[in-house]
Design an enzyme around this catalytic site. Structure first.
Site, mmCIF file in Angstrom:
data_model
loop_
_atom_site.group_PDB
_atom_site.id
_atom_site.type_symbol
_atom_site.label_atom_id
_atom_site.label_comp_id
_atom_site.label_asym_id
_atom_site.label_seq_id
_atom_site.Cartn_x
_atom_site.Cartn_y
_atom_site.Cartn_z
ATOM 1 N N ALA A 13 -42.327 -29.795 23.033
ATOM 2 C CA ALA A 13 -43.726 -29.764 23.445
ATOM 3 C C ALA A 13 -44.555 -28.866 22.537
ATOM 4 C CB ALA A 13 -43.837 -29.300 24.896
ATOM 5 N N ARG A 23 -52.891 -32.240 12.514
ATOM 6 C CA ARG A 23 -53.362 -33.523 11.993
ATOM 7 C C ARG A 23 -54.875 -33.676 12.175
ATOM 8 N NH1 ARG A 23 -48.827 -35.349 15.183
ATOM 9 N NH2 ARG A 23 -47.005 -35.645 13.834
ATOM 10 N N CYS A 46 -30.882 -32.989 24.145
ATOM 11 C CA CYS A 46 -30.208 -34.127 24.783
ATOM 12 C C CYS A 46 -29.022 -34.614 23.959
ATOM 13 C CB CYS A 46 -31.192 -35.285 24.980
ATOM 14 S SG CYS A 46 -32.610 -34.874 26.006
ATOM 15 N N VAL A 83 -42.229 -13.846 22.841
ATOM 16 C CA VAL A 83 -43.451 -13.390 23.499
ATOM 17 C C VAL A 83 -43.062 -12.690 24.793
ATOM 18 C CG1 VAL A 83 -45.590 -14.108 24.621
ATOM 19 C CG2 VAL A 83 -44.912 -15.135 22.438
ATOM 20 N N ASP A 291 -40.774 -28.682 29.658
ATOM 21 C CA ASP A 291 -39.938 -28.407 30.829
ATOM 22 C C ASP A 291 -40.466 -27.276 31.707
ATOM 23 O OD1 ASP A 291 -38.365 -30.345 29.732
ATOM 24 O OD2 ASP A 291 -36.699 -29.029 29.181
ATOM 25 N N ASN A 313 -42.396 -34.362 24.536
ATOM 26 C CA ASN A 313 -43.060 -34.835 23.324
ATOM 27 C C ASN A 313 -44.424 -35.450 23.636
ATOM 28 O OD1 ASN A 313 -41.410 -34.660 20.669
ATOM 29 N ND2 ASN A 313 -39.889 -35.113 22.229
#
Length: 461
Positions: A13, A23, A46, A83, A291, A313
């Site tokens: 993510a 982009r 995965c 962090v 997640d 994603n």
């Protein structure tokens, strides 16, 4: 004037968001700083069971983009940097370099939280013993492979029988281990109804995996060297030279909690459709994905936590578009997932029976047996399809499939039908592809839909 985007988390993510934002905006318009506490970015968690099992030959095959590749796109990616605090009032984060211990504050105009999920690690005696492994990161996978290469024994115990548990049981079986899977539920794969989970358990037993249900683990037993030697339940002890934890995950949201950001009942961050974190504390400047968030279940209308790379994603793409000046939304999920153990394929989408009951839906269920190809065609393999339909309307509520080659991806037809809020009667008219090498004349999913139509009509729906 240039803005600064700060990203916490360097996997699916987080880096999808950073890449999409880049982009849309050049470096002179948008500075991007990303923090990752681990040693790898943009990798496929995965795929770890298949790397451990030998189907994937090398660790780096699971890495989609390296830190150097991200930096080449003008993303200031800081590895092995954690962090420690989010300060929404001052729009800044405090980070620590894990090598030097140096801490610093970094200001942001926009913040993305993509901290992922943490594997459940029960507080059991012996849980930290050498030989007990999780499989969340590439480092975890390497540590497990190192253990498998170093131990002389060939006995493995997997604790948990969800997706990771059954996949790791298969991986260890491929490695030549004698595998025992300990499951606290009545059947493996609690994401299925018990009658479908029973099919998975029977198949696992037939493959040589010792499947033990209703097994509550009480401790990890160790030997004179301090390493694992067995796993104990309330009823028995199971010898083990290696133990793999496959119990599940929870959202990693302690940073968000400490910052006062809103969390749902499953512990995940709450966002709107643009993946922007809700509430006044976020002040419109914080997004979250992957997640660590909860998402809308389009079938039940409830919030859920589903840890899947496909969602992460997509979240990243949506977030990156929005922080980069575009517009995108993530409407929700229907809960589609597939897995396998050896040659058995497992799939589900939508609601289980207990999910439907929990939200007060009245439903009918049907179960059919069919084959992956025309029955007369060589290689036709059996499959079982279970379908839930709403009693009054006939709306499809869920589908589960267990079978051999060609079974699992058939669930995609049901996933589309759920997203479109189709009835089972509408599904029977779907124009699916047919030829004897690929399907019977009536695809198994449509056979189940036809039977569901009859069941719904029989109740006056």
């Amino acid at each position: 004037m240039s803005e600064r985007l700060v990203v916490i988390g360097g996997d699916a993510a987080g880096m999808s968001a950073a890449s999409q934002a880049r982009r849309l905006k050049a470096p002179e318009e948008l500075e991007i700083v990303a923090f990752e506490r681990g040693s790898f970015t943009s990798f496929s968690a995965c795929g770890i069971p298949y790397w451990v099992g030998g189907e994937v030959s090398a660790r780096d095959d699971l890495i989609a983009r390296t830190p150097e590749e991200h930096r080449a796109r003008a993303i200031d990616l800081r590895m092995r940097t954690e962090v420690m605090e989010i300060d929404p009032a001052r729009r800044r984060v405090r980070s620590r370099d894990l090598a030097s211990g140096t801490e610093e504050w970094t200001a942001y105009d926009k913040l993305v939280i993509a901290t992922g999920a943490r594997p459940l690690r029960p507080r059991l005696p012996g849980i930290e013993a050498p030989g007990v492994h999780g499989v969340q990161t590439l480092g975890d996978g390497q540590a497990l492979l190192d253990r498998l290469g170093a131990t002389r024994g060939r006995r493995a115990v997997v604790i948990g029988a969800g997706y990771i548990g059954v996949e790791m049981a298969e991986a260890l079986l491929h490695r030549g281990y004698e595998v025992t899977a300990l499951n606290r539920g009545e059947q493996p794969m609690s994401t299925l109804d018990p009658d479908m989970g029973r099919l998975v358990g029977d198949a696992m037993s037939g493959m040589g995996i010792a499947m033990v249900n209703d097994a509550e683990v009480t401790k990890i037993l160790t030997g004179a060297d301090g390493a694992v030697r067995a796993v104990a339940t309330e009823d028995a002890e199971y010898p083990a030279d290696v133990v793999v934890l496959g119990i599940g995950v929870r959202p990693e949201t302690e940073l968000a909690r400490a910052a006062g950001l809103p969390l749902g009942e499953h512990g995940g961050l709450l966002t709107d459709l643009s993946m922007r974190v809700r509430g006044p504390v976020a002040d419109g400047a914080i997004w979250a994905g992957g997640d660590c968030v909860e998402v809308l279940d389009l079938v039940s209308g409830q919030q859920r936590h589903i840890a899947l790379g496909t969602h992460a994603n997509k979240h990243g793409q949506v977030i990156g578009s929005n922080v980069g000046g575009g517009y995108a939304t993530f409407p929700g999920v229907v809960g589609t997932a597939v897995s396998k153990v050896c040659d058995l394929e497992i799939a589900r989408t939508g609601l289980r029976e207990k999910d439907a009951k929990a939200v007060g839906l009245r439903y009918e269920t049907v179960t059919i047996e069919s084959t992956s190809r025309a029955g007369y065609y060589p290689g036709a393999a059996p499959m079982t399809v279970k379908m839930l339909a709403e009693r009054r309307t006939g709306r499809l509520l869920g589908t589960q499939i267990v079978g051999r080659e060609g079974a699992a991806k058939r669930v995609d037809v049901a996933a589309v039908a759920l997203t479109a809020r189709m009835t089972v009667e509408q599904m029977t008219a779907l124009d699916l592809g047919y030829a004897p090498p690929f399907s019977p004349v009536w695809d198994p999913v449509l056979v189940a839909a036809r039977k569901a139509v009859t069941a719904v009509r029989g109740t006056g729906g």
